[in-house]
Every structure is written in C-alpha cells, then in structure tokens.
Motif scaffolding. Structure first.
Motif, PDB file in Angstrom:
ATOM      1  N   MET A  64      64.656  49.002 -27.499  1.00 51.65           N
ATOM      2  CA  MET A  64      63.430  49.741 -27.213  1.00 51.65           C
ATOM      3  C   MET A  64      63.135  49.631 -25.728  1.00 51.65           C
ATOM      4  O   MET A  64      63.023  48.527 -25.193  1.00 51.65           O
ATOM      5  CB  MET A  64      62.266  49.161 -28.011  1.00 51.65           C
ATOM      6  CG  MET A  64      62.239  49.634 -29.435  1.00 51.65           C
ATOM      7  SD  MET A  64      60.674  49.202 -30.135  1.00 51.65           S
ATOM      8  CE  MET A  64      60.893  49.858 -31.760  1.00 51.65           C
ATOM      9  N   THR A  66      60.415  49.962 -23.292  1.00 55.27           N
ATOM     10  CA  THR A  66      58.968  50.030 -23.433  1.00 55.27           C
ATOM     11  C   THR A  66      58.333  50.210 -22.070  1.00 55.27           C
ATOM     12  O   THR A  66      58.174  49.257 -21.333  1.00 55.27           O
ATOM     13  CB  THR A  66      58.460  48.723 -24.057  1.00 55.27           C
ATOM     14  OG1 THR A  66      58.986  47.659 -23.312  1.00 55.27           O
ATOM     15  CG2 THR A  66      58.890  48.593 -25.478  1.00 55.27           C
ATOM     16  N   PHE A  93      60.082  54.586 -25.257  1.00 57.83           N
ATOM     17  CA  PHE A  93      58.785  54.242 -25.824  1.00 57.83           C
ATOM     18  C   PHE A  93      57.738  54.528 -24.760  1.00 57.83           C
ATOM     19  O   PHE A  93      57.811  54.008 -23.657  1.00 57.83           O
ATOM     20  CB  PHE A  93      58.879  52.753 -26.174  1.00 57.83           C
ATOM     21  CG  PHE A  93      57.702  52.141 -26.806  1.00 57.83           C
ATOM     22  CD1 PHE A  93      57.674  51.948 -28.169  1.00 57.83           C
ATOM     23  CD2 PHE A  93      56.635  51.723 -26.043  1.00 57.83           C
ATOM     24  CE1 PHE A  93      56.604  51.342 -28.752  1.00 57.83           C
ATOM     25  CE2 PHE A  93      55.567  51.134 -26.636  1.00 57.83           C
ATOM     26  CZ  PHE A  93      55.542  50.938 -27.997  1.00 57.83           C
ATOM     27  N   TRP A 122      62.504  59.421 -29.118  1.00 54.99           N
ATOM     28  CA  TRP A 122      61.411  59.218 -28.172  1.00 54.99           C
ATOM     29  C   TRP A 122      60.132  58.979 -28.958  1.00 54.99           C
ATOM     30  O   TRP A 122      59.908  59.604 -29.990  1.00 54.99           O
ATOM     31  CB  TRP A 122      61.219  60.449 -27.298  1.00 54.99           C
ATOM     32  CG  TRP A 122      62.459  60.961 -26.658  1.00 54.99           C
ATOM     33  CD1 TRP A 122      63.358  61.826 -27.183  1.00 54.99           C
ATOM     34  CD2 TRP A 122      62.940  60.625 -25.373  1.00 54.99           C
ATOM     35  NE1 TRP A 122      64.370  62.063 -26.309  1.00 54.99           N
ATOM     36  CE2 TRP A 122      64.131  61.337 -25.178  1.00 54.99           C
ATOM     37  CE3 TRP A 122      62.481  59.798 -24.347  1.00 54.99           C
ATOM     38  CZ2 TRP A 122      64.872  61.243 -24.017  1.00 54.99           C
ATOM     39  CZ3 TRP A 122      63.211  59.717 -23.198  1.00 54.99           C
ATOM     40  CH2 TRP A 122      64.402  60.430 -23.031  1.00 54.99           C
ATOM     41  N   ILE A 123      59.288  58.089 -28.464  1.00 53.98           N
ATOM     42  CA  ILE A 123      57.943  57.940 -29.017  1.00 53.98           C
ATOM     43  C   ILE A 123      56.986  58.249 -27.880  1.00 53.98           C
ATOM     44  O   ILE A 123      56.927  57.503 -26.895  1.00 53.98           O
ATOM     45  CB  ILE A 123      57.697  56.520 -29.553  1.00 53.98           C
ATOM     46  CG1 ILE A 123      58.754  56.153 -30.593  1.00 53.98           C
ATOM     47  CG2 ILE A 123      56.330  56.428 -30.177  1.00 53.98           C
ATOM     48  CD1 ILE A 123      58.694  54.704 -31.008  1.00 53.98           C
ATOM     49  N   ILE A 133      55.041  53.542 -33.739  1.00 52.46           N
ATOM     50  CA  ILE A 133      56.351  52.880 -33.719  1.00 52.46           C
ATOM     51  C   ILE A 133      56.990  52.954 -35.093  1.00 52.46           C
ATOM     52  O   ILE A 133      58.185  53.211 -35.229  1.00 52.46           O
ATOM     53  CB  ILE A 133      56.208  51.413 -33.268  1.00 52.46           C
ATOM     54  CG1 ILE A 133      55.569  51.349 -31.890  1.00 52.46           C
ATOM     55  CG2 ILE A 133      57.551  50.727 -33.236  1.00 52.46           C
ATOM     56  CD1 ILE A 133      55.215  49.953 -31.472  1.00 52.46           C
TER      57      ILE A 133
END
Lengths: 189, 296
Positions: A64, A66, A93, A122-123, A133
């Motif tokens: 991830m 972030t 993220f 993708w978030i 998430i």
C-alpha cells in the motif's frame, strides 16, 4: 470464508490463497499511514479478511502506497517492490499518488506513481476512510478472481519503460544508467 | 505391521493438524481479547497454501537444507512422543533421544538463516541461541528429576506409571512441573519471551529472508514445535492421556493459559529474560532434583 467457495478452493487453491491471505508490508509514505492503525486494530478489524501487516517485503504480497511520494521515498519504494515475491499487488492510497493531489506543483514529489511502478488499484480521497480501504480490498479480490491484477507481469514486460522513467527522475546516478536517455529526448522533456 | 506403518504416517500428520489448529486458535483468542472478530480459525492453513503458491528466494544450498534439517528433526521428535496411546517408536531411551533431537529445531533454523546474510537474521539467531541456553538449564534439571524419580529414561514408562490420576504434578515432584510451566512461554516463543521474532525491533528475526515456500516450511516447523513442547509437558506432568481426545483436551488447556499470558505481558529484554530463566525456574527445578533424590 464462505461455504460456497469450497469448490473454488479445490479448483484453484493458489488463487484463493492469494485472495484470502493478503499480507501488507509495513511501509509508510506521507500522511496516509495514519488511517492504517485503526484499520488493523480493534475498530475496523482487517485481520478477519486475512489482511495482516508483516515486517519484511520478503513475506508480503500487498503493497500500500499511503500518501504523497517524494523522490527520495520512491527509491525505497522501488527497492521494496522488487524484493517482494510474485504474485504481488500494489494499491495506491489517497489522491497524492494518483495525480499529485495538494502537492501538484511541488518540485520534490511524484505526480503519477504508475509511471515508476505498476499499480493494480487506486483508492481516491484525502484521506480515504477505513471503509474505503475495505472496499478497495474487496475490489482487489474481484480483480484477483478475474485475473486482472497483473501489475507484476506488466512490470516484467515493460521493464524498460519503468526503469527509464525511474532513471530519468533520479538524475545523477552513482552507476551508469541501464537505459540511457539521448540528449534529444532530454531536451524535449 | 500395517498398524505400525499407519501410526508412522498418522502421527506427524495429526501433530501438524493440531499445531495448525493451535496457531489459528491463538490468533482468534488474541483477537477476542482485543475485542475484534478475528480471522477464521483455518487462517494459518490458508496462509500456508498461499505461501506454497508463491515464488520463493533461495540464498544457497544451506538455506534450504537447514530448514529441512529443522523440519525433519521436529518430525523425528514427534515420532518418539507418546500421544494418547499412540507412540510409533517405543524405544527404552526415548527421553534422551528427544532431549538431543530437540536441539535440531533451533540449530537448523540458525544454520539456514545464517546463509541469508541479513544483519537482522544474525541478531535474531544470537538471541534465539542465547534464549535456548536460558531455558535448556532448567529443562535439563526438570528431565533429570523426572528420570530419577521414576528410575527410567523411557518416556512411555513415565506415562504408564502415572495412570489413574497419579500425575507427577500432584506428586512430591510438583516443583519441577511449576518450573516447566514457567519456561514454557520461552520454549514456545510467546510474548514475555518473543524476543527472537520481534517484528517491531528486528523485523521478525530469523524469518526475515524467508519468503514463499520457505516461509511455508518455517510455519509448518513452528506448528510442529508448538505441538512438541506442549505434548512433552502433558506427557511428563499431566499423565499423558487414555486416548487422543483426553490428550488433546489437556494440551488445549495448557495452550489456552499460554495465550492468555501472551496477550497480557509485554516483551522482556534479552538479559532480563535470561536473568529470569536462570533464577526462578532453575531454583524450582533444582529443588525438584533434590526432592526426587530424597523421596526415592
């Protein structure tokens, strides 16, 4: 774990294993990591989906990214990504790795992370909530099921593209570049 | 003859199943203590299946062989342990063989990890061997006291002489039982003594370079070692078991208490752990040796 899935387990144990035991590597870039502790601890328990953090990239298969990525962090990200065993999945993220986010005019951060390493999902959001998430993880399950999460295969196939972008970004390297950029190309962009 | 062969295959398989079940139970109980839902109880099995479908990195021949040595050593120990009436290798010197073969478990991992050439591995291995040195002293004294109390070095005879609730834990030798109980978290590598695989300090210690199928084998070895340590306690002090079910129930009780200890206590430093292991359990085990000499 669902009882309906038993046939699937017998048919493709490897794929189902990758799906239900995603081990994320401990790696924090930027501010997004602040959403991870509530996700893995008592409030939103990520372990019930088989997602646990592990301490080394050798054991992990989920990465991830972030939050914003500076040039210096990108070197560590690439080194970590290349150490992970295949198959490996990456999820970017927050909005910073997608298009720069609020650091869109910064001289020192990456705008599009997928130029340098392949991204499977993708978030979006700044910051995405832990619920987002979980939705991301379920989407990743669907992609693994369909065989669409093929970032690691893309990285191997288009290694020249990724490597060239990385070397172009880092500028002065202590070693001769693997795929050198011509002067013409350098002037254009 | 056929029954013997079935026992040889069945016993390690059962040990593996119980070890994996304990690992799953461990994660579930810890999750419930944290007020979480927790993973499914077969999660460690899913992890092992996943790990065997991943690409692994080898760091040389010794990297593979050391791991296999450790795994083979643990399987051999399982064959010598009486398990609710099943004991594939009923030799007269079973306890001594167990004592020597149990050394293969940490030594194989040390041999294999040393090939990885990672600084975290060297720190982890040195911690593991020092911790071994810590718990081996009381462990040897405990085994000596039980051996001299029952006048035999066969573990099957020790189990047989504890029939009808004449458990060693309720005999004059109860101090040795308490000492074994005190070193059991160190032997299992659980929380007050999880200095070997400290993920926050040395990124999971000796396991740092394992990935893919190597980590899968490492997990299998860990589940075997959990089975061995607890089964030995049940055999020596809780009177074995009439059948597999009772044996399993006793193991489950011990493991449950261990998990409760694990989830409450913080991690000790290495020298604190060594000071503890060489003080209280050693004193109790030494008293046990004296008692066993006085009583008999």
């Amino acid at each position: 774990m669902d009882r309906k899935n038993i046939l699937k387990w017998l048919k493709e144990p490897g794929k189902m294993g990758h799906k239900y035991s995603l081990w994320a590597v401990y790696f924090c870039t930027g501010c997004g990591i602040i959403e991870i502790p509530p996700t893995i601890t008592s409030q939103w328990d990520a372990e019930r989906f088989g997602v646990i953090p592990v301490a080394t990239p050798r054991q992990a298969n989920l990465f991830m990214i972030t939050g914003y990525v500076s040039v210096k962090t990108l070197k560590a990200i690439i080194r970590t990504y290349e150490q992970m065993p295949e198959p490996k999945y990456t999820v970017a993220f927050g909005s910073c790795p997608i298009n720069g986010g609020m650091y869109w005019d910064s001289y020192n951060t990456i705008k599009h992370i997928d130029k340098y390493i392949p991204i499977d999902g993708w978030i979006a959001g700044c910051m995405p909530r832990p619920e987002a998430i979980f939705i991301g993880v379920t989407k990743l399950w669907m992609m693994i099921d369909k065989g669409a999460a093929t970032g690691y295969i893309r990285y191997r196939k288009n290694y020249k593209f990724y490597r060239r972008n990385q070397e172009k970004l880092f500028g002065k390297l202590p070693w001769p570049p693997l795929y050198p950029v011509d002067e013409k190309e350098n002037k254009n962009g | 003859m056929v029954i013997k062969i079935i026992e040889f295959i069945f016993s390690p398989f059962l040990a593996f199943i119980i070890g994996v079940f304990f690992l799953g139970l461990f994660r579930k109980i810890v999750a419930r203590i944290h007020q979480r839902y927790g993973p499914p109880i077969i999660q460690p099995l899913l992890d092992v299946i996943k790990l065997f479908h991943q690409k692994g990195f080898s760091h040389g021949a010794l990297f593979d062989l050391g791991l296999i040595l450790s795994l083979a050593g643990s399987i051999v120990v399982v064959l010598f342990i009486p398990f609710g009436g099943i004991c594939p290798l009923k030799s007269s010197g079973g306890l001594l063989v167990i004592l020597y073969t149990m050394l293969f478990l940490p030594l194989g991992i040390a041999l294999s990890g040393g090939e990885g050439a990672n600084p975290n591995i060297s720190i982890g291995i040195s911690r593991k061997l020092i911790l071994c040195l810590g718990y081996e002293v009381p462990f040897l004294l405990i085994l000596l006291s039980t051996m001299s109390f029952y006048r035999t070095i066969s573990i099957v005879d020790i189990v047989n002489s504890q029939k009808n609730f004449h458990w060693t834990l309720f005999s004059p030798l109860f101090l040795s039982g308490i000492a074994y109980f005190m070193i059991l978290p160190a032997m299992l590598g659980m929380r007050p003594f999880d200095i070997v695989s400290a993920p926050q300090e040395i990124s999971s210690g000796p396991a740092v370079e394992y990935g893919g199928k190597y980590l899968g084998l490492f997990h299998i070895q860990h589940s075997f070692s959990i089975f061995i340590m607890i089964a030995l306690f049940v055999d020596l002090f809780l009177g074995g078991g009439e059948n597999i079910f009772y044996f399993f129930l006793k193991m489950l009780t011990i493991f449950f208490i261990m998990v409760l200890i694990h989830s409450v206590f913080p991690r000790l430093r290495l020298e604190q752990a060594l000071r503890y292991l060489w003080k209280w359990p050693t004193i109790f085990a030494f008293l046990g040796v004296i008692i066993s000499k006085v009583v008999r």
